[in-house]
Design an enzyme around this catalytic site. Structure first.
Site, mmCIF file in Angstrom:
data_model
loop_
_atom_site.group_PDB
_atom_site.id
_atom_site.type_symbol
_atom_site.label_atom_id
_atom_site.label_comp_id
_atom_site.label_asym_id
_atom_site.label_seq_id
_atom_site.Cartn_x
_atom_site.Cartn_y
_atom_site.Cartn_z
ATOM 1 C CG ASP A 74 10.850 42.796 7.295
ATOM 2 O OD1 ASP A 74 9.754 42.461 7.781
ATOM 3 O OD2 ASP A 74 11.158 42.567 6.108
ATOM 4 C CD GLU A 139 5.691 41.828 3.753
ATOM 5 O OE1 GLU A 139 4.777 41.697 2.920
ATOM 6 O OE2 GLU A 139 6.319 42.898 3.912
#
Length: 384
Positions: A74, A139
């Site tokens: 991400d 994250e």
């Protein structure tokens, strides 16, 4: 080292618009890559987050030294594309630079890890050891359903991880000049000061909470957090990130003012002490207030051991200098693995363009990072 495959894989990952917590096909790309290397691949979904756990070993019946690579697919939102020189998810190579959101944080490092592993397995097909990957798509966001949930599952299975490399962009001026082996904790607070609304021309009939908070802010910014100096971490520090009221009329004083702040704290300043210091200030100023707290991370420190020594030597081999060990910067998922008693380091690209418009990674750095990863694998797995 197959550098053309490295660049192609990095481009393919960058071209996926995987704004947190959406992996946007990145995990399928990585799973397919690892399955071709005969990895055991498991996709773990927790709520809206897809995670990947994979491992490879040649001799299944033996206990192996396990080296784990951790990363995330991400990325943060690139914002308005008009401010970028190239489309943020183009993965364009220009002037020996690979451009795009995630090039540094951290799709470039992911590609470097994967290709380093592929080259290692190709060169040493009968190695004794185990290589694993833990990759999340949560994250940059809340982190609630990412690495921490996978680690809980691994602990329940009695998995043992000896060493862990987190591919966060740890380097500063030159690739490999800094290795992170810990991070400070992070505690966020939202403070609300209560006043009373009124007309700006008649301040005697109201209590402006913005005026009320100003004297206390000076005290807040001058707190002595650490009663003794930490030898492991930078000092504890506070940053005010926002001050606002919800009132928009210029002729009315607001009823409340809201202040957001973040404290990065070390091992010499407890969470309870932080809360007590801050509460004491606003109580002493007799302000009507309340605070909502959110603990994002506690400090973690990984004692340097075999992995750290091997990483230092790998960097010295390629870069001809010795890296520094630091615990600066923001939080990382390394803290979750450290709970398993694993030696953890963070080693990745230079962080000069992290989360910025026109993020890019120098192809020389990308190739060098993959070579360093491969040498670390060799020196950890082959020399046991």
């Amino acid at each position: 080292m197959n550098y053309s495959a490295l660049i192609t894989l990095a481009q393919k990952l960058i071209q996926q618009p995987s704004v947190s917590p959406n992996h946007h096909s990145c995990h399928e790309i990585i799973a397919n890559y690892l399955e071709k290397l005969n990895f055991n691949v498991e996709l773990m979904r927790f709520d809206n987050t897809l995670n990947l756990w994979a491992f490879h070993s040649c001799k299944k019946q033996q206990k192996h030294t396990t080296l784990l690579f951790i990363g995330h697919t991400d990325v943060v939102d690139p914002g308005d594309p008009q401010f970028w020189d190239y489309p943020p998810f183009s993965g364009l190579v220009h002037n020996n630079m690979l451009h795009g959101r995630g090039a540094i944080d951290m799709k470039g490092a992911l590609a470097a890890m994967l290709v380093a592993t592929a080259n290692f397995i190709d060169q040493y097909p009968n190695y004794q050891g185990r290589i694993a990957f833990l990759i999340t798509s949560d994250e940059e966001g809340s982190g609630i359903n990412g690495t921490t949930k996978v680690v809980e599952s691994l602990i329940a299975r009695n998995e043992h991880i000896n060493y862990c490399i987190v591919g966060e962009p740890s380097s500063q001026d030159q690739l490999g000049d800094v290795i992170k082996n810990g991070r400070r904790g992070s505690l966020t607070g939202q403070l609300t000061i209560h006043g009373s609304q009124g007309h700006v021309a008649y301040p005697q009939f109201s209590k402006n909470p913005i005026h009320l908070i100003i004297p206390a802010l000076s005290d807040l910014l001058n707190i002595t957090w650490d009663r003794e100096k930490s030898i492991l971490f930078p000092p504890t520090a506070i940053q005010i990130t926002n001050i606002y009221s919800n009132h928009k009329n210029n002729n009315v004083t607001p009823h409340t003012v809201i202040l957001n702040f973040n404290v990065r704290f070390n091992d010499k300043c407890s969470i309870d002490n932080i809360k007590r210091y801050i509460n004491d200030i606003f109580t002493r100023h007799t302000l009507p207030y309340n605070i909502n707290w959110k603990l994002s991370a506690e400090p973690y420190f990984s004692k340097p051991g075999q992995l750290t020594n091997v990483a230092i030597n790998a960097i010295k081999y390629y870069q001809k200098f010795e890296p520094r060990l630091e615990t600066t910067g923001g939080t990382s998922d390394g803290r979750f693995i450290a709970k398993m008693g694993t030696e953890v380091i963070e080693l990745g690209a230079r962080n000069h363009m992290i989360h910025k418009v026109n993020e890019y990674i120098d192809l020389i750095d990308l190739k060098l990072l993959s070579s360093i990863y491969k040498k670390i694998i060799e020196d950890l797995i082959l020399i046991q």
